[in-house]
Write a protein that holds these residues in place. Structure first.
Motif, short mmCIF file in Angstrom:
data_model
loop_
_atom_site.label_atom_id
_atom_site.label_comp_id
_atom_site.label_asym_id
_atom_site.label_seq_id
_atom_site.Cartn_x
_atom_site.Cartn_y
_atom_site.Cartn_z
N ALA A 36 0.92 -1.24 -0.05
CA ALA A 36 -0.12 -0.22 -0.20
C ALA A 36 0.89 1.07 0.08
N ALA A 37 1.66 1.26 0.70
CA ALA A 37 2.62 2.52 0.95
C ALA A 37 3.61 2.72 -0.56
N MET A 38 3.97 1.85 -1.12
CA MET A 38 4.69 1.73 -2.38
C MET A 38 3.63 2.32 -3.49
N GLU A 39 2.56 1.57 -3.44
CA GLU A 39 1.71 1.86 -4.48
C GLU A 39 1.03 3.37 -4.21
N PHE A 41 2.91 5.79 -3.14
CA PHE A 41 3.95 6.61 -3.62
C PHE A 41 4.02 6.58 -5.15
N PHE A 42 3.93 5.61 -5.74
CA PHE A 42 4.36 5.66 -7.16
C PHE A 42 3.19 6.32 -7.84
N GLY A 43 1.68 6.26 -7.30
CA GLY A 43 0.56 6.74 -7.90
C GLY A 43 1.06 8.13 -7.84
N THR A 44 1.51 8.73 -6.85
CA THR A 44 1.77 10.25 -6.64
C THR A 44 2.92 10.51 -7.47
N LEU A 45 4.08 9.84 -7.59
CA LEU A 45 4.85 10.16 -8.44
C LEU A 45 4.49 10.16 -9.86
N LYS A 46 3.67 9.44 -10.30
CA LYS A 46 3.20 9.36 -11.68
C LYS A 46 2.39 10.47 -11.95
N SER A 47 1.24 10.91 -11.17
CA SER A 47 0.49 12.12 -11.32
C SER A 47 1.28 13.37 -10.96
N GLU A 48 1.99 13.57 -10.12
CA GLU A 48 2.66 14.81 -9.94
C GLU A 48 3.94 14.99 -10.68
N PHE A 49 4.64 14.07 -11.30
CA PHE A 49 5.98 14.17 -11.92
C PHE A 49 5.84 13.69 -13.21
#
Length: 71
Positions: A36-39, A41-49
């Motif tokens: 859950a924590a990594m999912e 993080f990667f979701g936020t990384l993709k949408s913000e960056f």
């Protein structure tokens, strides 16, 4: 997930981990909270960056990732 992580159980994958002195971490089947924590993080990384930028090369992607994570 329908694949149930079969590729992480494959013998060749486990040998690669052992070759590099890495210890595999796997929970019981069906425990979705482990990632859950990594999912998140990667979701936020993709949408913000990732989706907001264009990259000319792998090097520019890597440099951007370093800056994103450092921020």
């Amino acid at each position: 997930h329908s694949d149930q992580g079969w590729h992480y159980q494959h013998e060749s994958y486990r040998h690669k981990l052992a070759k590099h002195s890495l210890k595999q971490s796997m929970s019981r089947r069906g425990n979705c909270l482990d990632n859950a924590a990594m999912e998140s993080f990667f979701g936020t990384l993709k949408s913000e960056f990732f989706y907001l930028n264009n990259f000319d090369s792998i090097e520019s992607l890597e440099a951007g990732l370093v800056e994103y994570i450092r921020y």
